[in-house]
Design a protein around this motif. Structure first.
Motif, mmCIF file in Angstrom:
data_model
loop_
_atom_site.group_PDB
_atom_site.id
_atom_site.type_symbol
_atom_site.label_atom_id
_atom_site.label_comp_id
_atom_site.label_asym_id
_atom_site.label_seq_id
_atom_site.Cartn_x
_atom_site.Cartn_y
_atom_site.Cartn_z
ATOM 1 N N PRO A 1 -4.423 1.988 4.932
ATOM 2 C CA PRO A 1 -3.946 0.798 5.634
ATOM 3 C C PRO A 1 -2.471 0.572 5.351
ATOM 4 C CG PRO A 1 -5.132 0.180 3.658
ATOM 5 C CD PRO A 1 -5.209 1.659 3.746
ATOM 6 N N ILE A 2 -1.810 -0.108 6.259
ATOM 7 C CA ILE A 2 -0.403 -0.425 6.033
ATOM 8 C C ILE A 2 -0.236 -1.803 5.445
ATOM 9 C CG2 ILE A 2 0.721 1.076 7.704
ATOM 10 C CD1 ILE A 2 0.672 -1.405 9.575
ATOM 11 N N ASN A 3 -1.227 -2.674 5.631
ATOM 12 C CA ASN A 3 -1.092 -4.041 5.130
ATOM 13 C C ASN A 3 -1.930 -4.207 3.884
ATOM 14 O OD1 ASN A 3 0.597 -4.875 7.168
ATOM 15 N ND2 ASN A 3 -1.084 -5.453 8.505
ATOM 16 N N VAL A 4 -1.430 -5.062 2.997
ATOM 17 C CA VAL A 4 -2.165 -5.304 1.761
ATOM 18 C C VAL A 4 -3.431 -6.085 2.112
ATOM 19 C CG1 VAL A 4 -1.216 -7.539 1.108
ATOM 20 C CG2 VAL A 4 -1.624 -5.815 -0.625
ATOM 21 N N ASP A 5 -4.484 -5.903 1.323
ATOM 22 C CA ASP A 5 -5.774 -6.476 1.704
ATOM 23 C C ASP A 5 -5.921 -7.881 1.142
ATOM 24 O OD1 ASP A 5 -9.250 -5.628 1.029
ATOM 25 O OD2 ASP A 5 -8.299 -6.680 2.715
ATOM 26 N N THR B 1 0.836 -1.206 0.000
ATOM 27 C CA THR B 1 0.000 0.000 0.000
ATOM 28 C C THR B 1 0.869 1.254 0.000
ATOM 29 O OG1 THR B 1 -0.068 0.165 2.388
ATOM 30 C CG2 THR B 1 -1.700 -1.251 1.337
ATOM 31 N N PRO B 2 0.300 2.410 -0.409
ATOM 32 C CA PRO B 2 1.087 3.655 -0.441
ATOM 33 C C PRO B 2 1.616 4.052 0.939
ATOM 34 C CG PRO B 2 -0.927 3.921 -1.689
ATOM 35 C CD PRO B 2 -1.010 2.581 -1.042
ATOM 36 N N ARG B 3 0.802 3.881 1.973
ATOM 37 C CA ARG B 3 1.267 4.269 3.306
ATOM 38 C C ARG B 3 2.450 3.392 3.729
ATOM 39 N NH1 ARG B 3 -0.347 7.258 7.767
ATOM 40 N NH2 ARG B 3 0.238 6.347 9.756
ATOM 41 N N CYS B 4 2.355 2.115 3.418
ATOM 42 C CA CYS B 4 3.449 1.196 3.763
ATOM 43 C C CYS B 4 4.719 1.605 3.028
ATOM 44 C CB CYS B 4 3.038 -0.220 3.392
ATOM 45 S SG CYS B 4 4.273 -1.443 3.752
ATOM 46 N N SER C 1 12.407 -6.363 13.601
ATOM 47 C CA SER C 1 11.474 -7.219 12.858
ATOM 48 C C SER C 1 10.293 -6.411 12.368
ATOM 49 C CB SER C 1 10.951 -8.363 13.735
ATOM 50 O OG SER C 1 11.993 -9.120 14.244
ATOM 51 N N LEU C 2 10.592 -5.339 11.647
ATOM 52 C CA LEU C 2 9.572 -4.351 11.333
ATOM 53 C C LEU C 2 8.574 -4.828 10.300
ATOM 54 C CD1 LEU C 2 8.598 -1.396 11.347
ATOM 55 C CD2 LEU C 2 10.144 -1.019 9.472
ATOM 56 N N THR C 3 9.050 -5.525 9.272
ATOM 57 C CA THR C 3 8.167 -5.783 8.140
ATOM 58 C C THR C 3 7.540 -7.164 8.265
ATOM 59 O OG1 THR C 3 10.070 -6.646 6.977
ATOM 60 C CG2 THR C 3 9.480 -4.385 6.542
ATOM 61 N N ARG C 4 6.442 -7.324 7.522
ATOM 62 C CA ARG C 4 5.876 -8.631 7.292
ATOM 63 C C ARG C 4 5.716 -8.718 5.784
ATOM 64 N NH1 ARG C 4 7.328 -8.933 11.589
ATOM 65 N NH2 ARG C 4 6.220 -9.223 13.536
ATOM 66 N N VAL C 5 5.553 -9.918 5.258
ATOM 67 C CA VAL C 5 5.342 -10.017 3.820
ATOM 68 C C VAL C 5 3.992 -9.388 3.513
ATOM 69 C CG1 VAL C 5 5.046 -11.588 1.910
ATOM 70 C CG2 VAL C 5 6.722 -12.092 3.665
ATOM 71 N N GLY C 6 3.990 -8.294 2.758
ATOM 72 C CA GLY C 6 2.737 -7.615 2.444
ATOM 73 C C GLY C 6 2.440 -6.430 3.324
ATOM 74 N N GLY C 7 3.280 -6.120 4.271
ATOM 75 C CA GLY C 7 2.963 -4.979 5.119
ATOM 76 C C GLY C 7 3.990 -4.797 6.213
ATOM 77 N N LEU C 8 3.522 -4.275 7.324
ATOM 78 C CA LEU C 8 4.402 -3.988 8.438
ATOM 79 C C LEU C 8 3.896 -4.644 9.701
ATOM 80 C CD1 LEU C 8 4.869 -0.168 7.954
ATOM 81 C CD2 LEU C 8 6.470 -1.935 7.332
ATOM 82 N N LEU C 9 4.762 -4.628 10.713
ATOM 83 C CA LEU C 9 4.399 -5.159 12.022
ATOM 84 C C LEU C 9 3.230 -4.393 12.602
ATOM 85 C CD1 LEU C 9 5.187 -6.369 14.923
ATOM 86 C CD2 LEU C 9 6.750 -4.478 15.030
ATOM 87 N N ALA C 10 3.317 -3.059 12.546
ATOM 88 C CA ALA C 10 2.265 -2.227 13.136
ATOM 89 C C ALA C 10 2.379 -0.838 12.542
ATOM 90 C CB ALA C 10 2.421 -2.139 14.651
ATOM 91 N N ASP C 11 1.342 -0.067 12.703
ATOM 92 C CA ASP C 11 1.377 1.308 12.223
ATOM 93 C C ASP C 11 2.140 2.165 13.227
ATOM 94 O OD1 ASP C 11 -1.230 3.185 10.538
ATOM 95 O OD2 ASP C 11 0.933 3.474 10.688
ATOM 96 N N VAL D 1 5.718 4.617 2.028
ATOM 97 C CA VAL D 1 6.369 5.795 2.608
ATOM 98 C C VAL D 1 6.944 5.449 3.981
ATOM 99 C CG1 VAL D 1 6.014 8.140 3.386
ATOM 100 C CG2 VAL D 1 4.903 7.346 1.326
ATOM 101 N N LEU D 2 6.228 4.630 4.771
ATOM 102 C CA LEU D 2 6.775 4.254 6.078
ATOM 103 C C LEU D 2 8.061 3.467 5.928
ATOM 104 C CD1 LEU D 2 3.616 3.363 8.164
ATOM 105 C CD2 LEU D 2 5.176 5.246 8.498
ATOM 106 N N ARG D 3 8.133 2.624 4.897
ATOM 107 C CA ARG D 3 9.370 1.865 4.697
ATOM 108 C C ARG D 3 10.510 2.785 4.295
ATOM 109 N NH1 ARG D 3 7.931 -3.930 1.859
ATOM 110 N NH2 ARG D 3 6.692 -4.751 3.584
ATOM 111 N N VAL D 4 10.211 3.829 3.509
ATOM 112 C CA VAL D 4 11.278 4.783 3.172
ATOM 113 C C VAL D 4 11.778 5.462 4.443
ATOM 114 C CG1 VAL D 4 11.738 6.972 2.049
ATOM 115 C CG2 VAL D 4 10.550 5.198 0.821
ATOM 116 N N ILE D 5 10.851 5.840 5.312
ATOM 117 C CA ILE D 5 11.251 6.462 6.587
ATOM 118 C C ILE D 5 12.144 5.503 7.367
ATOM 119 C CG2 ILE D 5 10.372 7.210 8.823
ATOM 120 C CD1 ILE D 5 8.002 8.403 7.403
#
Lengths: 201, 430, 197
Positions: free
Chosen positions: B322-326, B131-134, B192-202, B136-140
């Motif tokens: 959302p941070i995780n893919v649906d 997702t777009p939010r994920c 352990s920030l990422t998960r496949v398809g998203g992040l651990l938490a917002d 930008v958060l990953r770039v941060i």
């Protein structure tokens, strides 16, 4: 609680010679432990953070990090220990003069941590005798400081006049092991979730 | 859009620093047989000295065997493997999401960057679009990791070369980022920030403000460090002309990251093979000229400024959503739904018991880690555990050039060169 | 178009893959590096893959990149495990392959002909358990934990300097006798044969 002495009057204190000597020796040993930072991996970074300004273990007497084992009191094994590094830590431990203690910092140094595989020593206590285990992956600096304080407590409970000599050298046996092979196998066995994770597919 | 770092070379000419001649080339002891004979009375034989594996200045458990002629390094032979932990073997026995905590422990100085590299490779393999939010958060997260990694590098290199104070300043900045990491993931170091398809938490409330405060105060610390080190005669004398590598040599030795860019090759994975939308950010690629230790220092210092710039832009453009893919086959459903809805419970069960299955095939994704190009190569045979997980380790490949760089320099230069490679043994040995 | 190419494929990340016959590998790599228009001057990685399916051969994978053209290529060589696991070294073309090929040798047992110094790099030289990343190598190793500790503690890194290092020390007179003997015999110490499966 060890009874150290009695106050007979405001002018003098009655105590045993042993208590006085033990108090003096143990306090000086505990309050000025010079660590030998055997830092290998991630725990070494938390060790460095504990040494830096925010958590600062110089307050607890570890002002000088002794990078030479000949001048160190406590070997802090911070990080995972692969088999290739095993003879190195044993040699460094042997080079430290008595009295010496060992703090095993982190899960990998204590039991092998997440690395239950061909390359990792499953706990440094198969190679060197350990006094304090600090759990965590990595332990927070406060955790390491608590471990150091526990070591202080242990040192202050020792005595020079013990019947059982606690500070003896413990060399490796003729096969080159510190513990019996059965003991090493037993304490290295997988436990918890590791027991289920042996299938590759 | 590359930015040349201007290294003030006029310093050493005024002070006549030994080691550099008037043209700015390093004066090295030539290795040919017809050099001046040793002084009478001194032995001609070479010494074999062992440095490490337990040594304060080797940046981890690295063993260097050096052949010395007096104090000049004739040859340097590194020995590795003292931190080999069997990551790649372990990865074959773990589900994709179970490998993410392992990636924290390879390059433990910039853990979020490693998490992201692996997640990108797994998502490429499975064909998942985040997702777009994920994004930008990953770039941060990547840029925060770059800053903390360079701060460790700065701190430990200055200690190696004799300056203790920048270490404390750098580690104080790291503590601020550690606070942010702890707010977000719960852990200071093993995120352990990422998960496949998203992040651990917002990100939690207050994160954006705290990070913005950091981006405002961080340049002051960089300016302090710059004032102390850059035009310092001791620093310049010990680092200019030391450990030079030309652009051709650097390319042939497969270097990457600041090591390659300091030698003049303008290759940055974020610009040349962009990922996570880096092509939409406005930043410069920092390129050096001479390829010596001084240029590597300037490149890394300037990269911290550029990271700060990217962080500010990312904070400005952080979208909601959302941070995780649906996709319920990839992302765990929320606990309430898993407990109340039958379908969600089945998805939860399948993911936890069997893991997320990847389609047959392979994928390689390289990202710009602070140390260089970190690549994750995943080969799958249709099951939930990879057939092969290969980490392309930037520090391992950068370190291979050490013998080449060290020839002809003095022993204390060897320490400076070793520090400039910016290795982390967890990644070198895996 | 690429000389020596057996077949082509595309990876899931969109990059082209070329399978090359083992005998023509060096020729193909040289062509890829030196032909104007190809210019693959940067070697990204060298690794090997063994599949769980025993019918599939081992693959040695080379990741090549052209910095000028910003293009990537993956070159693979298939090796049958029933034959000798050997392939030519590309060290002469890209010096970056030095340690990468040593690591593939250490982990898989694949020999690289023409490599200047093919020794184990991650495990110690006299490591007796085998090649760790092969699929027939169990996760926890072949020996019991006590045996692994014993072998590790007896590995004695100082006794196993490489030939290159020993020849440096030999130039001075105080080389220990056993190391001088080893140097004369030209052997690198007792390097045990890994157990056959």
């Amino acid at each position: 609680m060890k009874r150290v002495g009695e106050v007979k009057s405001s002018n003098y204190l009655l105590t045993k010679f042993e208590n006085l000597v033990d108090w003096a020796v143990n306090s000086s040993r505990a309050n000025s432990l010079w660590p030998m930072p055997f830092g290998t991996a991630c725990c070494a970074i938390e060790f460095m953070a504990t040494a830096a300004s925010r958590y600062d273990f110089a307050r607890f007497g570890m002002e000088r990090q002794a990078f030479s084992p000949r001048q160190a009191d406590v070997l802090i094994c911070a990080g995972r220990l692969p088999f290739k590094l095993a003879p190195v830590i044993r040699r460094i431990y042997d080079q430290m003069p008595q009295p010496k203690w060992v703090i095993s910092m982190g899960a990998c140094a204590s039991t092998g941590g997440v690395f239950d595989n061909y390359a990792m020593v499953q706990g440094i206590d198969t190679i060197v005798p350990v006094d304090v285990y600090v759990p965590g992956c990595p332990p927070r600096p406060e955790g390491l400081l608590y471990g150091i304080l526990l070591l202080h407590k242990k040192i202050k409970g020792e005595s020079l006049f013990d019947a059982v000599k606690r500070r003896e050298e413990q060399p490796l046996d003729d096969k080159g092991l510190r513990l019996a092979p059965e003991t090493i196998d037993e304490i290295s066995e997988p436990f918890g979730n590791s027991v289920h994770q042996f299938r590759s597919a | 859009m590359s930015k040349r770092v201007v290294s003030p070379r006029t310093i050493e000419l005024e002070l006549a620093t030994p080691g550099i001649d008037a043209q700015g080339h390093a004066t090295r002891v030539p290795l040919t047989a017809d050099r001046a004979p040793a002084e009478p009375g001194l032995d001609e034989e070479h010494m074999l000295v062992n440095i490490g594996p337990q040594h304060p200045a080797t940046h981890g458990v690295l063993r260097l065997v050096v052949e010395l002629d007096g104090e000049t390094v004739v040859r340097c032979i590194p020995h590795l493997g003292y931190l080999h932990s069997g990551f790649e073997k372990l990865g074959e026995y773990r589900h994709y999401n179970q490998i993410i905590p392992l990636t924290d422990r390879t390059d433990y100085l910039s853990p979020m960057s490693n998490n992201i590299g692996f997640a990108l490779a797994a998502e490429k393999l499975m064909g998942i679009q985040i997702t777009p939010r994920c994004t930008v958060l990953r770039v941060i997260a990547c840029e925060m990791s770059r800053i903390i990694s360079h701060m460790v590098w700065l701190g430990t290199t200055s200690i190696d070369l004799g300056a203790f104070t920048p270490f404390l300043w750098a580690f104080q900045q790291r503590e601020k980022i550690y606070d942010l990491q702890e707010m977000w993931t719960g852990a200071r170091l093993t995120t352990s920030l990422t998960r496949v398809g998203g992040l651990l938490a917002d990100i939690p409330d207050g994160f954006v403000e705290k990070l913005r405060d950091f981006t405002k105060t961080f340049p002051k610390t960089l300016a302090e460090i710059d004032r102390v080190l850059t035009r310092n005669a001791v620093w310049a004398g010990r680092t200019q002309g030391v450990g030079t590598l030309t652009a051709d040599e650097a390319t042939n030795y497969s270097l990457s990251g600041p090591m390659l860019r300091a030698s003049g090759v303008a290759y940055d994975v974020r610009k040349d093979k962009p990922y996570l939308g880096y092509e939409t950010y406005d930043f410069d690629v920092v390129v050096g000229e001479h390829g010596d230790v001084y240029d590597r220092y300037l490149v890394r210092l300037e990269e911290c400024h550029q990271s700060n710039r990217i962080l500010e832009q990312a904070l400005d453009r952080l979208p909601d959503g959302p941070i995780n893919v649906d996709d319920p086959r990839v992302i765990l459903p929320s606990k309430t739904r898993a407990m109340t809805d039958m379908e969600a419970m089945i998805f939860h069960f399948k993911q936890v018991m069997e893991g997320v299955k990847a389609p047959v095939g392979e994928a390689y994704v390289g990202i710009e880690n602070p140390k260089g190009e970190l690549g994750n190569y995943l080969v799958s045979d249709g099951t939930a555990k990879p057939v092969r997980w290969r980490i392309r380790p930037p520090s391992f490949i950068n370190l291979a050039a050490l013998p080449k760089m060290a020839e002809g320099h003095l022993l204390s230069d060897l320490i400076a060169i070793n520090a400039s490679v910016d290795i982390v043994m967890g990644e070198v040995d895996r | 178009m690429i000389p020596g190419a057996l077949r082509e494929a595309v990876a899931r990340d969109g990059e082209p893959i070329v399978y090359v016959a083992r005998e023509r590998l060096l020729e193909t790599m040289k062509w890829l590096k030196e032909t104007p228009g190809q210019d693959f001057d940067y070697l990204v990685d060298v690794t090997a893959v063994e599949f769980r399916d025993k019918e599939r051969p081992l693959e040695v994978v080379y990741f090549l990149r052209s910095l000028e053209r910003k293009a990537d290529l993956r070159v693979k060589v298939e090796l049958n495990p029933s034959e000798e696991l050997a392939v030519d070294s590309v060290w002469g073309l890209w010096h970056g392959a030095d340690w990468l090929e040593r690591e593939v040798f250490d982990m898989f047992g694949i020999t690289f002909r023409g490599h200047p110094d093919l020794r184990r790099i991650l495990m110690w030289e006299t490591y007796a358990e085998g090649y760790p990343l092969r699929k027939n190598f169990p996760l926890r190793g072949r020996f019991s934990r006590a045996e692994q500790v014993r072998q590790a503690l007896n590995a004695n890194p100082e006794a196993h300097y490489s030939m290159e290092e020993l020849s440096i020390a030999e130039a001075s007179d105080d080389l220990p006798d056993d190391m001088r003997e080893r140097l004369k015999r030209g052997e690198r110490g007792v390097i045990p044969e890994p157990p056959h499966e």
